[in-house]
Design an enzyme around this catalytic site. Structure first.
Site, PDB file in Angstrom:
ATOM      1  N   TYR A  32     -24.933 -74.177 -65.866  1.00 16.93           N
ATOM      2  CA  TYR A  32     -26.116 -73.935 -66.703  1.00 16.93           C
ATOM      3  C   TYR A  32     -25.846 -72.780 -67.668  1.00 16.93           C
ATOM      4  N   ASN A  46     -39.428 -84.730 -73.619  1.00 17.76           N
ATOM      5  CA  ASN A  46     -39.272 -85.994 -72.867  1.00 17.76           C
ATOM      6  C   ASN A  46     -39.956 -85.926 -71.502  1.00 17.76           C
ATOM      7  N   LYS A  99     -32.497 -76.343 -66.781  1.00 17.81           N
ATOM      8  CA  LYS A  99     -32.332 -74.899 -66.523  1.00 17.81           C
ATOM      9  C   LYS A  99     -32.168 -74.513 -65.051  1.00 17.81           C
ATOM     10  N   SER A 118     -29.993 -67.096 -72.778  1.00 17.01           N
ATOM     11  CA  SER A 118     -30.395 -66.479 -71.513  1.00 17.01           C
ATOM     12  C   SER A 118     -29.545 -65.254 -71.220  1.00 17.01           C
ATOM     13  N   LYS A 167     -25.226 -72.302 -72.157  1.00 16.66           N
ATOM     14  CA  LYS A 167     -25.780 -71.323 -73.109  1.00 16.66           C
ATOM     15  C   LYS A 167     -24.644 -70.632 -73.869  1.00 16.66           C
ATOM     16  N   ASN A 189     -36.804 -69.526 -58.373  1.00 14.84           N
ATOM     17  CA  ASN A 189     -36.986 -68.198 -58.972  1.00 14.84           C
ATOM     18  C   ASN A 189     -38.017 -67.392 -58.196  1.00 14.84           C
ATOM     19  N   TYR A 230     -33.135 -64.465 -73.311  1.00 15.71           N
ATOM     20  CA  TYR A 230     -34.286 -64.059 -72.491  1.00 15.71           C
ATOM     21  C   TYR A 230     -33.808 -63.430 -71.203  1.00 15.71           C
ATOM     22  N   PHE A 231     -34.503 -62.402 -70.772  1.00 15.77           N
ATOM     23  CA  PHE A 231     -34.267 -61.867 -69.433  1.00 15.77           C
ATOM     24  C   PHE A 231     -35.120 -62.698 -68.460  1.00 15.77           C
ATOM     25  N   ASN A 272     -39.234 -82.196 -67.368  1.00 14.32           N
ATOM     26  CA  ASN A 272     -39.638 -81.078 -66.506  1.00 14.32           C
ATOM     27  C   ASN A 272     -40.999 -80.526 -66.928  1.00 14.32           C
ATOM     28  N   ASP A 319     -25.460 -64.316 -57.748  1.00 12.05           N
ATOM     29  CA  ASP A 319     -26.372 -63.219 -58.112  1.00 12.05           C
ATOM     30  C   ASP A 319     -25.600 -61.946 -58.420  1.00 12.05           C
TER      31      ASP A 319
HETATM   32  P1  NAD Z   1     -38.995 -75.824 -68.997  1.00 14.47           P
HETATM   33  O1  NAD Z   1     -38.166 -76.731 -68.158  1.00 14.47           O
HETATM   34  O2  NAD Z   1     -40.362 -75.497 -68.544  1.00 14.47           O
HETATM   35  O3  NAD Z   1     -39.069 -76.392 -70.489  1.00 14.47           O
HETATM   36  C1  NAD Z   1     -38.036 -77.146 -71.081  1.00 14.47           C
HETATM   37  C2  NAD Z   1     -38.645 -78.416 -71.630  1.00 14.47           C
HETATM   38  O4  NAD Z   1     -37.624 -79.189 -72.258  1.00 14.47           O
HETATM   39  C3  NAD Z   1     -39.279 -79.302 -70.558  1.00 14.47           C
HETATM   40  O5  NAD Z   1     -40.613 -79.597 -70.931  1.00 14.47           O
HETATM   41  C4  NAD Z   1     -38.407 -80.562 -70.541  1.00 14.47           C
HETATM   42  O6  NAD Z   1     -39.173 -81.719 -70.254  1.00 14.47           O
HETATM   43  C5  NAD Z   1     -37.826 -80.564 -71.948  1.00 14.47           C
HETATM   44  N1  NAD Z   1     -36.515 -81.225 -72.075  1.00 14.47           N
HETATM   45  C6  NAD Z   1     -35.393 -80.998 -71.361  1.00 14.47           C
HETATM   46  N2  NAD Z   1     -34.390 -81.773 -71.827  1.00 14.47           N
HETATM   47  C7  NAD Z   1     -34.884 -82.494 -72.865  1.00 14.47           C
HETATM   48  C8  NAD Z   1     -34.342 -83.465 -73.755  1.00 14.47           C
HETATM   49  N3  NAD Z   1     -33.072 -83.884 -73.634  1.00 14.47           N
HETATM   50  N4  NAD Z   1     -35.127 -83.988 -74.710  1.00 14.47           N
HETATM   51  C9  NAD Z   1     -36.420 -83.602 -74.832  1.00 14.47           C
HETATM   52  N5  NAD Z   1     -36.999 -82.685 -74.018  1.00 14.47           N
HETATM   53  C10 NAD Z   1     -36.231 -82.135 -73.042  1.00 14.47           C
HETATM   54  O7  NAD Z   1     -38.132 -74.485 -69.207  1.00 14.47           O
HETATM   55  P2  NAD Z   1     -38.584 -73.087 -69.795  1.00 14.47           P
HETATM   56  O8  NAD Z   1     -38.632 -72.118 -68.664  1.00 14.47           O
HETATM   57  O9  NAD Z   1     -39.750 -73.221 -70.682  1.00 14.47           O
HETATM   58  O10 NAD Z   1     -37.275 -72.727 -70.626  1.00 14.47           O
HETATM   59  C11 NAD Z   1     -37.158 -73.049 -71.996  1.00 14.47           C
HETATM   60  C12 NAD Z   1     -35.754 -72.710 -72.454  1.00 14.47           C
HETATM   61  O11 NAD Z   1     -35.503 -71.332 -72.195  1.00 14.47           O
HETATM   62  C13 NAD Z   1     -34.662 -73.489 -71.735  1.00 14.47           C
HETATM   63  O12 NAD Z   1     -33.656 -73.820 -72.661  1.00 14.47           O
HETATM   64  C14 NAD Z   1     -34.133 -72.496 -70.713  1.00 14.47           C
HETATM   65  O13 NAD Z   1     -32.779 -72.727 -70.397  1.00 14.47           O
HETATM   66  C15 NAD Z   1     -34.310 -71.178 -71.447  1.00 14.47           C
HETATM   67  N6  NAD Z   1     -34.449 -70.027 -70.524  1.00 14.47           N
HETATM   68  C16 NAD Z   1     -35.433 -70.031 -69.598  1.00 14.47           C
HETATM   69  C17 NAD Z   1     -35.542 -68.964 -68.718  1.00 14.47           C
HETATM   70  C18 NAD Z   1     -36.607 -68.956 -67.641  1.00 14.47           C
HETATM   71  O14 NAD Z   1     -36.493 -68.178 -66.705  1.00 14.47           O
HETATM   72  N7  NAD Z   1     -37.659 -69.761 -67.720  1.00 14.47           N
HETATM   73  C19 NAD Z   1     -34.662 -67.880 -68.811  1.00 14.47           C
HETATM   74  C20 NAD Z   1     -33.684 -67.901 -69.793  1.00 14.47           C
HETATM   75  C21 NAD Z   1     -33.595 -68.989 -70.664  1.00 14.47           C
HETATM   76  C1  UD1 Z   2     -31.883 -66.874 -62.178  1.00 13.03           C
HETATM   77  C2  UD1 Z   2     -30.630 -67.614 -62.583  1.00 13.03           C
HETATM   78  C3  UD1 Z   2     -30.305 -67.296 -64.026  1.00 13.03           C
HETATM   79  C4  UD1 Z   2     -31.506 -67.589 -64.927  1.00 13.03           C
HETATM   80  C5  UD1 Z   2     -32.703 -66.806 -64.420  1.00 13.03           C
HETATM   81  C6  UD1 Z   2     -33.953 -67.041 -65.207  1.00 13.03           C
HETATM   82  C7  UD1 Z   2     -29.310 -67.803 -60.510  1.00 13.03           C
HETATM   83  C8  UD1 Z   2     -28.050 -67.397 -59.811  1.00 13.03           C
HETATM   84  N1  UD1 Z   2     -29.527 -67.239 -61.708  1.00 13.03           N
HETATM   85  O1  UD1 Z   2     -31.610 -65.527 -62.322  1.00 13.03           O
HETATM   86  O2  UD1 Z   2     -29.192 -68.056 -64.451  1.00 13.03           O
HETATM   87  O3  UD1 Z   2     -31.206 -67.229 -66.264  1.00 13.03           O
HETATM   88  O4  UD1 Z   2     -32.949 -67.171 -63.055  1.00 13.03           O
HETATM   89  O5  UD1 Z   2     -34.362 -68.366 -65.075  1.00 13.03           O
HETATM   90  O6  UD1 Z   2     -30.073 -68.606 -60.014  1.00 13.03           O
HETATM   91  N2  UD1 Z   2     -34.771 -63.598 -55.155  1.00 13.03           N
HETATM   92  C9  UD1 Z   2     -35.045 -63.446 -53.818  1.00 13.03           C
HETATM   93  N3  UD1 Z   2     -35.679 -64.477 -53.162  1.00 13.03           N
HETATM   94  C10 UD1 Z   2     -36.042 -65.641 -53.787  1.00 13.03           C
HETATM   95  C11 UD1 Z   2     -35.742 -65.784 -55.168  1.00 13.03           C
HETATM   96  C12 UD1 Z   2     -35.098 -64.740 -55.819  1.00 13.03           C
HETATM   97  O7  UD1 Z   2     -34.744 -62.420 -53.217  1.00 13.03           O
HETATM   98  O8  UD1 Z   2     -36.598 -66.536 -53.140  1.00 13.03           O
HETATM   99  C13 UD1 Z   2     -34.138 -62.474 -55.871  1.00 13.03           C
HETATM  100  C14 UD1 Z   2     -32.807 -62.804 -56.512  1.00 13.03           C
HETATM  101  O9  UD1 Z   2     -31.746 -62.601 -55.610  1.00 13.03           O
HETATM  102  C15 UD1 Z   2     -32.794 -61.838 -57.705  1.00 13.03           C
HETATM  103  C16 UD1 Z   2     -34.284 -61.724 -58.100  1.00 13.03           C
HETATM  104  O10 UD1 Z   2     -35.004 -62.125 -56.934  1.00 13.03           O
HETATM  105  O11 UD1 Z   2     -32.342 -60.581 -57.308  1.00 13.03           O
HETATM  106  C17 UD1 Z   2     -34.669 -62.620 -59.255  1.00 13.03           C
HETATM  107  O12 UD1 Z   2     -34.266 -63.951 -58.968  1.00 13.03           O
HETATM  108  P1  UD1 Z   2     -34.587 -65.165 -59.978  1.00 13.03           P
HETATM  109  O13 UD1 Z   2     -36.032 -65.186 -60.287  1.00 13.03           O
HETATM  110  O14 UD1 Z   2     -33.991 -66.392 -59.384  1.00 13.03           O
HETATM  111  O15 UD1 Z   2     -33.838 -64.764 -61.327  1.00 13.03           O
HETATM  112  P2  UD1 Z   2     -32.310 -64.368 -61.595  1.00 13.03           P
HETATM  113  O16 UD1 Z   2     -31.569 -64.144 -60.334  1.00 13.03           O
HETATM  114  O17 UD1 Z   2     -32.304 -63.258 -62.578  1.00 13.03           O
END
Ligand code: NAD
Ligand code: UD1
Length: 336
Positions: free
Chosen positions: A149, A32, A84, A124, A153, A199, A177-178, A35, A295
């Site tokens: 959030y 949609n 997310k 996640s 999950k 992030n 995913y990490f 994001n 965190d």
């Molecule tokens: P992203 O936001 O880049 O991609 C998600 C996509 O889903 C977007 O393009 C958004 O437009 C679409 N979307 C959201 N809600 C929707 C809906 N109701 N209908 C249709 N489309 C919709 O995120 P990403 O980083 O690619 O993450 C993908 C998945 O992995 C997510 O479920 C996220 O929670 C999970 N995840 C991501 C991370 C990370 O750090 N990126 C870590 C752990 C888990």
């Molecule tokens: C965050 C989310 C987690 C999600 C993951 C991947 C939170 C509390 N948790 O985790 O739910 O699954 O992203 O999308 O937001 N950091 C800094 N300065 C910054 C940004 C981050 O020091 O500006 C540090 C954080 O404290 C952490 C590490 O960098 O120690 C990684 O941070 P981030 O990339 O946000 O990932 P997560 O904390 O693992």
């Protein structure tokens, strides 16, 4: 027969879509654009030289979902679509529970109606963020999270586990995913968050570009060697490949299967900043800031299950992750 990719215009979905197309699979993308941007679809086509059906549709709209399943023979779904942003989920829990849970329920109902029972779900490592869990995190640890959030999950994993228990036709991979970072080596696909990134990697990239003054290190008093938080960073292309291995695994394995996708190795915030400096040749100024709410000190995977059952492991190291992230950042900035 095709694989439906929900959220396929997003960061991880677009890399997985490109990899599937490159391997000759037929795909359909649904997104949609809440994001993501339509240009990502062109980038996937350019990269692979292949086309695919795309639906600008919302998982909350059952009519649109029904149309996708009626017009395409979908045999498997990879379900990335979801909201997310942790902080936003704390401020808007209803938005997150509705989008992520209702969207998944609608999807599963549509799949069931059309006899499609194979699903790969994006979970996640945040499902391990409980006081009693210590890294390395294993799939059989208890689940919980510090924010709405993360709880979406946890709840979705439970729903999908119940579903698989109710009907042996379901084959479901719960991919935990990490920390996905990096970008496609071409620089055509990558992560481009709106506004100030939450992030670590996107934030550092903006510091390197000179768009933000310095990296705020959230806490240097954790019980880790340099006092800063440790995470398991994984290259997004390795992550995409993990999904393809999961599709293979599901062919012979009914049930719901939680599987970590991580490298098993942790890097501190300062180590990541150093690696980005090496990759970009740009100095990343840092200031120490207070710890961020929610965190934890260490998060990294026990990655042995994925190796054993998917025959998958992360191949790319932190320098390659930073190099590809920087390459994407530079190319993308020049295009805008
Ligand atoms: P992203 O936001 O880049 O991609 C998600 C996509 O889903 C977007 O393009 C958004 O437009 C679409 N979307 C959201 N809600 C929707 C809906 N109701 N209908 C249709 N489309 C919709 O995120 P990403 O980083 O690619 O993450 C993908 C998945 O992995 C997510 O479920 C996220 O929670 C999970 N995840 C991501 C991370 C990370 O750090 N990126 C870590 C752990 C888990
Ligand atoms: C965050 C989310 C987690 C999600 C993951 C991947 C939170 C509390 N948790 O985790 O739910 O699954 O992203 O999308 O937001 N950091 C800094 N300065 C910054 C940004 C981050 O020091 O500006 C540090 C954080 O404290 C952490 C590490 O960098 O120690 C990684 O941070 P981030 O990339 O946000 O990932 P997560 O904390 O693992």
């Amino acid at each position: 027969m095709a694989i439906l990719i929900t959220g396929g215009a997003g960061y991880i979905g677009s890399h997985t879509a490109a990899q599937l197309l490159a391997q000759g699979e037929e795909i359909v993308i649904l997104d949609n654009f809440s994001n993501s941007k339509p240009e990502v679809l062109d980038a996937i086509r350019t990269l692979t030289g292949r086309d695919f059906p795309f639906y600008q549709a919302d998982l909350l709209d059952e009519g649109q979902l029904e149309q996708v399943f009626q017009e395409n023979a979908i045999h498997t779904v990879i379900h990335f679509a979801g909201l997310k942003a942790v902080g936003e989920s704390v401020a808007k829990p209803l938005l997150y529970y509705h989008n992520n849970l209702t969207g998944t329920l609608n999807l599963c109902r549509a799949m069931e109606r059309h006899g499609c029972f194979s699903l790969v779900f994006s979970s996640s490592a945040t499902v391990y963020y409980l006081g009693c869990n210590t890294a390395p995190f294993r799939e059989d640890f208890p689940l919980g999270s510090t924010n709405p959030y993360g709880m979406t999950k946890v709840y979705i994993e439970q729903i999908l586990t119940d579903l698989a228990a109710s009907d042996s036709r379901w084959r479901i991979a719960l991919m935990r995913y990490f920390n996905p970072i990096g970008a496609h080596p071409s620089g055509l696909l990558g992560e481009d968050p709106n506004g100030i990134p939450n992030n670590l990697l996107p934030y550092i990239a903006k510091v390197a570009l000179g768009e933000l003054p310095c990296l705020k290190v959230y806490g240097d008093d954790y019980d880790t060697p340099d006092g800063t938080g440790i995470r398991d960073y994984i290259h997004v292309c390795d992550l995409a490949q993990g999904h393809i291995c999961a599709l293979d695994y599901l062919k012979d394995n009914p049930g719901a299967h939680p599987i970590n996708l991580g490298s098993g190795k942790g890097y501190s915030v300062l180590e990541v900043a150093d690696a980005f400096e090496r990759a970009s040749g740009v100095k990343i100024p840092r200031v120490i800031a207070p710890r961020r709410d929610g965190d934890i000190a260490r998060s990294y995977a026990d990655a042995s299950l994925a190796k054993e059952i998917l025959h998958w492991e992360a191949r790319r190291g932190i320098d390659e992750m930073c190099r590809d992230a920087w390459n994407y950042t530079l190319l993308h900035r020049q295009q805008n």
